[in-house]
Design a protein around this motif. Structure first.
Motif, PDB file in Angstrom:
ATOM      1  N   LYS A 178       0.829  -1.204   0.000  1.00  0.00           N
ATOM      2  CA  LYS A 178       0.000   0.000   0.000  1.00  0.00           C
ATOM      3  C   LYS A 178       0.867   1.260   0.000  1.00  0.00           C
ATOM      4  O   LYS A 178       1.911   1.307   0.665  1.00  0.00           O
ATOM      5  N   HIS A 179       0.408   2.285  -0.701  1.00  0.00           N
ATOM      6  CA  HIS A 179       1.081   3.579  -0.774  1.00  0.00           C
ATOM      7  C   HIS A 179       0.547   4.477   0.339  1.00  0.00           C
ATOM      8  O   HIS A 179      -0.627   4.866   0.327  1.00  0.00           O
ATOM      9  N   ARG A 180       1.376   4.810   1.320  1.00  0.00           N
ATOM     10  CA  ARG A 180       0.934   5.623   2.460  1.00  0.00           C
ATOM     11  C   ARG A 180       1.924   6.760   2.732  1.00  0.00           C
ATOM     12  O   ARG A 180       2.543   6.830   3.807  1.00  0.00           O
ATOM     13  N   PRO A 181       2.090   7.677   1.808  1.00  0.00           N
ATOM     14  CA  PRO A 181       3.087   8.739   2.009  1.00  0.00           C
ATOM     15  C   PRO A 181       2.754   9.668   3.164  1.00  0.00           C
ATOM     16  O   PRO A 181       3.645  10.254   3.780  1.00  0.00           O
ATOM     17  N   GLU A 182       1.466   9.810   3.468  1.00  0.00           N
ATOM     18  CA  GLU A 182       1.078  10.728   4.543  1.00  0.00           C
ATOM     19  C   GLU A 182       1.535  10.247   5.907  1.00  0.00           C
ATOM     20  O   GLU A 182       1.587  11.028   6.868  1.00  0.00           O
ATOM     21  N   THR A 183       1.861   8.957   6.016  1.00  0.00           N
ATOM     22  CA  THR A 183       2.387   8.428   7.288  1.00  0.00           C
ATOM     23  C   THR A 183       3.770   7.822   7.094  1.00  0.00           C
ATOM     24  O   THR A 183       4.164   6.902   7.793  1.00  0.00           O
ATOM     25  N   GLY A 184       4.498   8.353   6.111  1.00  0.00           N
ATOM     26  CA  GLY A 184       5.928   8.069   6.034  1.00  0.00           C
ATOM     27  C   GLY A 184       6.384   6.910   5.183  1.00  0.00           C
ATOM     28  O   GLY A 184       7.584   6.632   5.133  1.00  0.00           O
ATOM     29  N   THR A 185       5.475   6.210   4.501  1.00  0.00           N
ATOM     30  CA  THR A 185       5.909   5.078   3.678  1.00  0.00           C
ATOM     31  C   THR A 185       5.207   5.101   2.324  1.00  0.00           C
ATOM     32  O   THR A 185       4.090   4.612   2.190  1.00  0.00           O
ATOM     33  N   GLY A 186       5.868   5.677   1.350  1.00  0.00           N
ATOM     34  CA  GLY A 186       5.315   5.710   0.003  1.00  0.00           C
ATOM     35  C   GLY A 186       5.944   4.645  -0.879  1.00  0.00           C
ATOM     36  O   GLY A 186       7.057   4.175  -0.608  1.00  0.00           O
ATOM     37  N   LEU A 187       5.218   4.253  -1.910  1.00  0.00           N
ATOM     38  CA  LEU A 187       5.752   3.348  -2.920  1.00  0.00           C
ATOM     39  C   LEU A 187       6.329   4.153  -4.072  1.00  0.00           C
ATOM     40  O   LEU A 187       5.888   5.275  -4.334  1.00  0.00           O
ATOM     41  N   LYS A 188       7.275   3.589  -4.787  1.00  0.00           N
ATOM     42  CA  LYS A 188       7.945   4.325  -5.862  1.00  0.00           C
ATOM     43  C   LYS A 188       6.951   4.835  -6.894  1.00  0.00           C
ATOM     44  O   LYS A 188       7.052   5.975  -7.351  1.00  0.00           O
ATOM     45  N   ASN A 189       6.010   4.012  -7.292  1.00  0.00           N
ATOM     46  CA  ASN A 189       5.048   4.406  -8.327  1.00  0.00           C
ATOM     47  C   ASN A 189       3.710   4.875  -7.745  1.00  0.00           C
ATOM     48  O   ASN A 189       2.673   4.808  -8.414  1.00  0.00           O
ATOM     49  N   ASP A 190       3.757   5.344  -6.498  1.00  0.00           N
ATOM     50  CA  ASP A 190       2.568   5.888  -5.837  1.00  0.00           C
ATOM     51  C   ASP A 190       1.427   4.868  -5.858  1.00  0.00           C
ATOM     52  O   ASP A 190       1.668   3.690  -5.632  1.00  0.00           O
ATOM     53  N   GLU A 191       0.202   5.315  -6.110  1.00  0.00           N
ATOM     54  CA  GLU A 191      -0.940   4.384  -6.095  1.00  0.00           C
ATOM     55  C   GLU A 191      -0.803   3.281  -7.151  1.00  0.00           C
ATOM     56  O   GLU A 191      -1.334   2.178  -6.977  1.00  0.00           O
ATOM     57  N   ASP A 192      -0.079   3.576  -8.224  1.00  0.00           N
ATOM     58  CA  ASP A 192       0.111   2.559  -9.260  1.00  0.00           C
ATOM     59  C   ASP A 192       0.991   1.402  -8.767  1.00  0.00           C
ATOM     60  O   ASP A 192       1.048   0.358  -9.416  1.00  0.00           O
ATOM     61  N   GLY A 193       1.659   1.625  -7.652  1.00  0.00           N
ATOM     62  CA  GLY A 193       2.499   0.566  -7.094  1.00  0.00           C
ATOM     63  C   GLY A 193       1.758  -0.343  -6.130  1.00  0.00           C
ATOM     64  O   GLY A 193       2.312  -1.342  -5.659  1.00  0.00           O
ATOM     65  N   GLU A 194       0.509  -0.006  -5.826  1.00  0.00           N
ATOM     66  CA  GLU A 194      -0.269  -0.829  -4.903  1.00  0.00           C
ATOM     67  C   GLU A 194      -0.668  -2.138  -5.578  1.00  0.00           C
ATOM     68  O   GLU A 194      -1.138  -2.136  -6.718  1.00  0.00           O
ATOM     69  N   ARG A 195      -0.478  -3.236  -4.864  1.00  0.00           N
ATOM     70  CA  ARG A 195      -0.875  -4.533  -5.414  1.00  0.00           C
ATOM     71  C   ARG A 195      -0.766  -5.592  -4.342  1.00  0.00           C
ATOM     72  O   ARG A 195       0.087  -5.501  -3.452  1.00  0.00           O
ATOM     73  N   PRO A 196      -1.623  -6.634  -4.417  1.00  0.00           N
ATOM     74  CA  PRO A 196      -1.444  -7.814  -3.578  1.00  0.00           C
ATOM     75  C   PRO A 196      -0.484  -8.774  -4.285  1.00  0.00           C
ATOM     76  O   PRO A 196      -0.529  -8.915  -5.510  1.00  0.00           O
ATOM     77  N   VAL A 197       0.388  -9.421  -3.523  1.00  0.00           N
ATOM     78  CA  VAL A 197       1.351 -10.362  -4.100  1.00  0.00           C
ATOM     79  C   VAL A 197       1.261 -11.673  -3.325  1.00  0.00           C
ATOM     80  O   VAL A 197       1.489 -11.697  -2.105  1.00  0.00           O
ATOM     81  N   SER A 198       0.930 -12.729  -4.020  1.00  0.00           N
ATOM     82  CA  SER A 198       0.827 -14.032  -3.371  1.00  0.00           C
ATOM     83  C   SER A 198       2.208 -14.563  -3.013  1.00  0.00           C
ATOM     84  O   SER A 198       3.199 -14.278  -3.689  1.00  0.00           O
ATOM     85  N   ILE A 199       2.284 -15.329  -1.935  1.00  0.00           N
ATOM     86  CA  ILE A 199       3.546 -15.915  -1.493  1.00  0.00           C
ATOM     87  C   ILE A 199       3.328 -17.391  -1.176  1.00  0.00           C
ATOM     88  O   ILE A 199       2.228 -17.794  -0.792  1.00  0.00           O
ATOM     89  N   PRO A 200       4.350 -18.225  -1.329  1.00  0.00           N
ATOM     90  CA  PRO A 200       4.205 -19.659  -1.072  1.00  0.00           C
ATOM     91  C   PRO A 200       3.953 -19.958   0.408  1.00  0.00           C
ATOM     92  O   PRO A 200       4.238 -19.142   1.293  1.00  0.00           O
ATOM     93  N   GLU A 201       3.437 -21.132   0.655  1.00  0.00           N
ATOM     94  CA  GLU A 201       3.154 -21.554   2.025  1.00  0.00           C
ATOM     95  C   GLU A 201       4.410 -21.566   2.886  1.00  0.00           C
ATOM     96  O   GLU A 201       4.363 -21.225   4.075  1.00  0.00           O
ATOM     97  N   THR A 202       5.550 -21.951   2.290  1.00  0.00           N
ATOM     98  CA  THR A 202       6.792 -21.974   3.063  1.00  0.00           C
ATOM     99  C   THR A 202       7.153 -20.584   3.582  1.00  0.00           C
ATOM    100  O   THR A 202       7.666 -20.440   4.700  1.00  0.00           O
ATOM    101  N   VAL A 203       6.890 -19.559   2.770  1.00  0.00           N
ATOM    102  CA  VAL A 203       7.176 -18.185   3.205  1.00  0.00           C
ATOM    103  C   VAL A 203       6.204 -17.770   4.304  1.00  0.00           C
ATOM    104  O   VAL A 203       6.597 -17.103   5.277  1.00  0.00           O
ATOM    105  N   CYS A 204       4.956 -18.174   4.175  1.00  0.00           N
ATOM    106  CA  CYS A 204       3.981 -17.887   5.235  1.00  0.00           C
ATOM    107  C   CYS A 204       4.397 -18.538   6.546  1.00  0.00           C
ATOM    108  O   CYS A 204       4.264 -17.934   7.626  1.00  0.00           O
ATOM    109  N   ASP A 205       4.910 -19.751   6.485  1.00  0.00           N
ATOM    110  CA  ASP A 205       5.370 -20.440   7.703  1.00  0.00           C
ATOM    111  C   ASP A 205       6.477 -19.644   8.381  1.00  0.00           C
ATOM    112  O   ASP A 205       6.502 -19.501   9.610  1.00  0.00           O
ATOM    113  N   VAL A 206       7.387 -19.116   7.562  1.00  0.00           N
ATOM    114  CA  VAL A 206       8.482 -18.311   8.114  1.00  0.00           C
ATOM    115  C   VAL A 206       7.939 -17.031   8.738  1.00  0.00           C
ATOM    116  O   VAL A 206       8.320 -16.656   9.863  1.00  0.00           O
TER     117      VAL A 206
END
Length: 346
Positions: A178-206
């Motif tokens: 998520k792009h949240r520049p008003e609270t100190g953490t923006g993404l490089k491409n602003d709102e266009d950089g917002e996206r959900p990214v799936s991760i494998p079960e092994t990463v979830c376990d970690v």
């Protein structure tokens, strides 16, 4: 009132960065600030006390110094572009002669030189992740969890910083950037950089184990709960970068390729980790991850969405497979389709 030609290089840098803030992103300002800090420090080391003392010779010597220090061509070009833009500003405010910026030589690079080939290779990433996953003493530490997320998502450092605890969905196995520049953490491409990214079960376990055992229960200055946290709350970009350098040192799981021994080497210390020739930055992990995505047969459009970069940018700047690697990993599987076979028409 201070005369502009009396400005020190450090003062000129700050005035220039202030001038940039009206029309530039925080990421751009930080990037130029870092590049210009090196130029300012070089000036101070060589007794250039005022910007009016900067000459074509000064600029040439700075460029030669960066080349002799082993900076890659694309890095040298980036620093010289920053110096020229600083001097353009200085000329505009009458701090230097108006023709001085034209004396900055911007290197012309071939396509091959336009970006660094340095990346975390897939075989090195695999060895590191196997080490972390199989050693209870380091499993689900912040270094391990960070490397898992960087490698499996191809995210930028700014994306890692913006993740909150609530952005991790363990049941559905994805991270929501998520792009949240008003609270100190923006993404490089602003709102266009917002996206959900799936991760494998092994990463979830970690991540589950990291959250339960190693994550600091801290909030940042805006009351948010960062996914990756430290004693002070949300780690700075330099802290995450240091974690990455430390997490990718090969001597964690094998003999040092540089003939050092870990107990006596200075590189395992946080302030020296970036100097290890084999450690890798978040950007280099991202580059290796994107190459690996492509080698694994992930379609370009899927890779582009996951890592938030256009196919053209991926091809030009991130996909660092060699011609032979592309043949072996991406095209050889299609060779069988070129054989006439027993049942083909003759």
């Amino acid at each position: 009132m201070q005369a502009p030609d009396d400005l020190t290089p450090a003062e000129a840098r700050e005035y220039y960065l202030d001038d940039l803030r009206a029309d530039s992103s925080d990421h751009t300002i930080r990037s130029y600030g870092y590049r210009l800090t090196q130029f300012v420090e070089w000036c101070e080391e060589h007794d250039v006390e005022q910007v009016s003392e900067i000459s074509g010779w000064t600029i040439d010597q700075f460029k030669r110094d960066r080349q002799s220090m082993g900076d890659e061509p694309v890095t040298v070009k980036g620093k010289m572009v920053a110096v020229k833009q600083l001097l353009d500003y200085c000329a505009r405010i009458d701090a230097v002669d108006e023709d001085l910026p034209e004396k900055v030589d911007i290197p012309s690079l071939s396509r091959a030189e336009e970006t660094s080939d340095t990346k975390l290779a897939a075989e090195d990433a695999q060895a590191l992740l196997e080490y972390y996953r199989n050693d209870p003493g380091v499993y689900a530490t912040n270094h391990h969890a960070l490397l898992e997320v960087l490698w499996n998502t191809g995210a930028r450092l700014s994306g890692i910083r913006t993740l909150d605890l609530e952005d991790y969905y363990p049941d559905r196995q994805f991270l929501d950037f998520k792009h949240r520049p008003e609270t100190g953490t923006g993404l490089k491409n602003d709102e266009d950089g917002e996206r959900p990214v799936s991760i494998p079960e092994t990463v979830c376990d970690v991540l589950d184990a990291y959250i339960e055992r190693d994550r600091w229960e801290k909030r940042d200055d805006h009351g948010r709960q960062p996914l990756f946290s430290c004693r002070q709350g949300r780690p700075s970009a330099s802290t995450i970068r240091s974690w990455c350098y430390l997490a990718t040192q090969p001597c964690l799981h094998q003999e040092c390729p540089h003939g050092e021994t870990r107990p006596t080497c200075e590189y395992p210390h946080r302030n020296k980790a970036s100097q290890c020739p084999s450690s890798r930055s978040p950007h280099q992990v991202r580059t290796g991850s994107i190459t690996w995505h492509r080698d694994r047969g992930i379609p370009m459009e899927v890779t582009a969405e996951r890592v938030n970069a256009s196919p053209d940018v991926i091809e030009r700047h991130y996909d660092k497979a060699s011609a032979v690697e592309r043949m072996e990993k991406r095209r050889r599987k299609y060779v069988q389709d070129l054989d006439f076979g027993d049942n083909s028409e003759q």
